[in-house]
Design a protein around this motif. Structure first.
Motif, PDB file in Angstrom:
ATOM      1  N   GLU A  74       0.843  -1.189   0.000  1.00 53.33           N
ATOM      2  CA  GLU A  74       0.000   0.000   0.000  1.00 53.33           C
ATOM      3  C   GLU A  74       0.880   1.242   0.000  1.00 53.33           C
ATOM      4  O   GLU A  74       1.948   1.246   0.614  1.00 53.33           O
ATOM      5  CB  GLU A  74      -0.905   0.012   1.229  1.00 53.33           C
ATOM      6  CG  GLU A  74      -1.851  -1.161   1.297  1.00 53.33           C
ATOM      7  CD  GLU A  74      -2.620  -1.227   2.613  1.00 53.33           C
ATOM      8  OE1 GLU A  74      -2.661  -0.213   3.350  1.00 53.33           O
ATOM      9  OE2 GLU A  74      -3.165  -2.295   2.903  1.00 53.33           O
ATOM     10  N   LYS A  75       0.414   2.297  -0.648  1.00 53.65           N
ATOM     11  CA  LYS A  75       1.194   3.536  -0.687  1.00 53.65           C
ATOM     12  C   LYS A  75       1.140   4.219   0.675  1.00 53.65           C
ATOM     13  O   LYS A  75       0.194   4.058   1.441  1.00 53.65           O
ATOM     14  CB  LYS A  75       0.695   4.467  -1.780  1.00 53.65           C
ATOM     15  CG  LYS A  75      -0.595   5.183  -1.448  1.00 53.65           C
ATOM     16  CD  LYS A  75      -0.872   6.262  -2.459  1.00 53.65           C
ATOM     17  CE  LYS A  75      -1.993   7.155  -2.011  1.00 53.65           C
ATOM     18  NZ  LYS A  75      -1.730   7.972  -0.857  1.00 53.65           N
ATOM     19  N   ASP A  76       2.178   4.989   0.965  1.00 57.29           N
ATOM     20  CA  ASP A  76       2.231   5.787   2.174  1.00 57.29           C
ATOM     21  C   ASP A  76       1.341   7.020   1.984  1.00 57.29           C
ATOM     22  O   ASP A  76       0.980   7.372   0.850  1.00 57.29           O
ATOM     23  CB  ASP A  76       3.682   6.196   2.455  1.00 57.29           C
ATOM     24  CG  ASP A  76       3.900   6.583   3.904  1.00 57.29           C
ATOM     25  OD1 ASP A  76       2.941   6.557   4.687  1.00 57.29           O
ATOM     26  OD2 ASP A  76       5.049   6.919   4.255  1.00 57.29           O
ATOM     27  N   ALA A  77       1.023   7.722   3.050  1.00 57.66           N
ATOM     28  CA  ALA A  77       0.109   8.867   2.979  1.00 57.66           C
ATOM     29  C   ALA A  77       0.630  10.003   2.099  1.00 57.66           C
ATOM     30  O   ALA A  77      -0.153  10.705   1.463  1.00 57.66           O
ATOM     31  CB  ALA A  77      -0.161   9.390   4.391  1.00 57.66           C
ATOM     32  N   ASP A  78       1.957  10.181   2.028  1.00 56.74           N
ATOM     33  CA  ASP A  78       2.500  11.286   1.241  1.00 56.74           C
ATOM     34  C   ASP A  78       2.713  10.947  -0.234  1.00 56.74           C
ATOM     35  O   ASP A  78       3.116  11.789  -1.017  1.00 56.74           O
ATOM     36  CB  ASP A  78       3.809  11.791   1.856  1.00 56.74           C
ATOM     37  CG  ASP A  78       4.905  10.741   1.861  1.00 56.74           C
ATOM     38  OD1 ASP A  78       4.592   9.551   1.694  1.00 56.74           O
ATOM     39  OD2 ASP A  78       6.090  11.107   2.043  1.00 56.74           O
ATOM     40  N   ALA A  79       2.450   9.740  -0.662  1.00 60.72           N
ATOM     41  CA  ALA A  79       2.644   9.316  -2.054  1.00 60.72           C
ATOM     42  C   ALA A  79       1.340   9.456  -2.840  1.00 60.72           C
ATOM     43  O   ALA A  79       0.254   9.490  -2.269  1.00 60.72           O
ATOM     44  CB  ALA A  79       3.121   7.868  -2.101  1.00 60.72           C
ATOM     45  N   THR A  80       1.475   9.529  -4.181  1.00 56.89           N
ATOM     46  CA  THR A  80       0.286   9.586  -5.034  1.00 56.89           C
ATOM     47  C   THR A  80       0.085   8.290  -5.808  1.00 56.89           C
ATOM     48  O   THR A  80      -1.001   8.047  -6.320  1.00 56.89           O
ATOM     49  CB  THR A  80       0.383  10.752  -6.034  1.00 56.89           C
ATOM     50  OG1 THR A  80       1.531  10.576  -6.864  1.00 56.89           O
ATOM     51  CG2 THR A  80       0.459  12.086  -5.308  1.00 56.89           C
ATOM     52  N   TRP A  81       1.144   7.456  -5.935  1.00 52.08           N
ATOM     53  CA  TRP A  81       1.027   6.194  -6.658  1.00 52.08           C
ATOM     54  C   TRP A  81       1.991   5.169  -6.068  1.00 52.08           C
ATOM     55  O   TRP A  81       2.932   5.509  -5.361  1.00 52.08           O
ATOM     56  CB  TRP A  81       1.294   6.360  -8.145  1.00 52.08           C
ATOM     57  CG  TRP A  81       2.676   6.875  -8.475  1.00 52.08           C
ATOM     58  CD1 TRP A  81       3.063   8.174  -8.584  1.00 52.08           C
ATOM     59  CD2 TRP A  81       3.850   6.085  -8.700  1.00 52.08           C
ATOM     60  NE1 TRP A  81       4.400   8.251  -8.870  1.00 52.08           N
ATOM     61  CE2 TRP A  81       4.909   6.989  -8.949  1.00 52.08           C
ATOM     62  CE3 TRP A  81       4.119   4.727  -8.722  1.00 52.08           C
ATOM     63  CZ2 TRP A  81       6.209   6.564  -9.222  1.00 52.08           C
ATOM     64  CZ3 TRP A  81       5.412   4.307  -8.991  1.00 52.08           C
ATOM     65  CH2 TRP A  81       6.441   5.216  -9.241  1.00 52.08           C
ATOM     66  N   ILE A  82       1.737   3.905  -6.389  1.00 55.06           N
ATOM     67  CA  ILE A  82       2.604   2.798  -5.992  1.00 55.06           C
ATOM     68  C   ILE A  82       2.533   1.738  -7.086  1.00 55.06           C
ATOM     69  O   ILE A  82       1.488   1.555  -7.712  1.00 55.06           O
ATOM     70  CB  ILE A  82       2.217   2.208  -4.614  1.00 55.06           C
ATOM     71  CG1 ILE A  82       3.257   1.189  -4.151  1.00 55.06           C
ATOM     72  CG2 ILE A  82       0.807   1.636  -4.629  1.00 55.06           C
ATOM     73  CD1 ILE A  82       3.162   0.836  -2.683  1.00 55.06           C
ATOM     74  N   SER A  83       3.659   1.057  -7.330  1.00 61.54           N
ATOM     75  CA  SER A  83       3.666   0.002  -8.352  1.00 61.54           C
ATOM     76  C   SER A  83       4.463  -1.191  -7.851  1.00 61.54           C
ATOM     77  O   SER A  83       5.330  -1.070  -6.981  1.00 61.54           O
ATOM     78  CB  SER A  83       4.279   0.508  -9.660  1.00 61.54           C
ATOM     79  OG  SER A  83       5.666   0.708  -9.514  1.00 61.54           O
ATOM     80  N   CYS A  84       4.140  -2.343  -8.424  1.00 58.16           N
ATOM     81  CA  CYS A  84       4.888  -3.562  -8.139  1.00 58.16           C
ATOM     82  C   CYS A  84       5.211  -4.250  -9.455  1.00 58.16           C
ATOM     83  O   CYS A  84       4.491  -4.101 -10.446  1.00 58.16           O
ATOM     84  CB  CYS A  84       4.121  -4.503  -7.215  1.00 58.16           C
ATOM     85  SG  CYS A  84       2.557  -5.102  -7.864  1.00 58.16           S
ATOM     86  N   THR A  85       6.313  -4.978  -9.438  1.00 61.50           N
ATOM     87  CA  THR A  85       6.752  -5.730 -10.609  1.00 61.50           C
ATOM     88  C   THR A  85       7.318  -7.054 -10.145  1.00 61.50           C
ATOM     89  O   THR A  85       8.042  -7.108  -9.144  1.00 61.50           O
ATOM     90  CB  THR A  85       7.830  -4.953 -11.396  1.00 61.50           C
ATOM     91  OG1 THR A  85       7.321  -3.670 -11.738  1.00 61.50           O
ATOM     92  CG2 THR A  85       8.242  -5.699 -12.648  1.00 61.50           C
TER      93      THR A  85
END
Length: 158
Positions: A116-127
């Motif tokens: 899950e993204k942190d509160a200050d981030a706008t996006w997160i990705s996994c590969t």
């Protein structure tokens, strides 16, 4: 007919013998595993296999525009050497490698990664990469963004 004659009758019938042999072969490939860490409070890597030429290298990558991610779960479901990592928080970018030996039939059944993204981030990705080749990727945006990548082994086309 006594039990000895019944058993001998099964052995004389080729169809019953073939079915019995097939069932025994299928059952010998079955196995069970237990989750050694039902709670996911601390990071754990059960990687005990050294990378080798006769294995599959599984790479996991988590990226974001933030400095950290939450609730990481990595599960490498290998038939003989399953491995997992659970962590409440990780620093980004996160990369981990897992070596899966090819010493069994279908040595790697699936790999699942989520964070899950942190509160200050706008996006997160996994590969997920197998031997350097991307096999799954996902990017998520939003207030409660969660990136989930999964690769399952499938027989046949597709």
């Amino acid at each position: 007919m006594n039990r000895g004659q019944q058993a001998l009758g099964i052995l004389k019938n080729p169809w019953l013998l073939a079915i019995l042999a097939g069932v025994l072969i299928l059952l010998s490939a079955c196995g069970t595993t237990e989750d050694a860490n039902p709670g996911k409070k601390a990071a754990e890597s059960t990687a005990t296999v050294e990378p080798e030429a006769d294995g599959i290298l599984v790479e996991v990558l988590i990226e974001s525009d933030g400095d950290s991610a939450l609730n990481l779960e990595v599960e490498v479901n290998a038939r003989e050497h399953p491995q997992s990592v659970y962590s409440d928080a990780i620093e980004l970018p996160y990369r981990e490698e897992f070596a899966v030996p090819k010493d069994t039939f279908i040595p790697l059944t699936s790999t699942k990664v989520q964070a899950e993204k942190d509160a200050d981030a706008t996006w997160i990705s996994c590969t997920i990469l197998y031997d350097g080749e991307v096999v799954a990727t996902h990017k998520s945006r939003g207030d409660r963004a969660k990136s989930v990548c999964e690769r399952k082994f499938r027989l046949g086309p597709g």
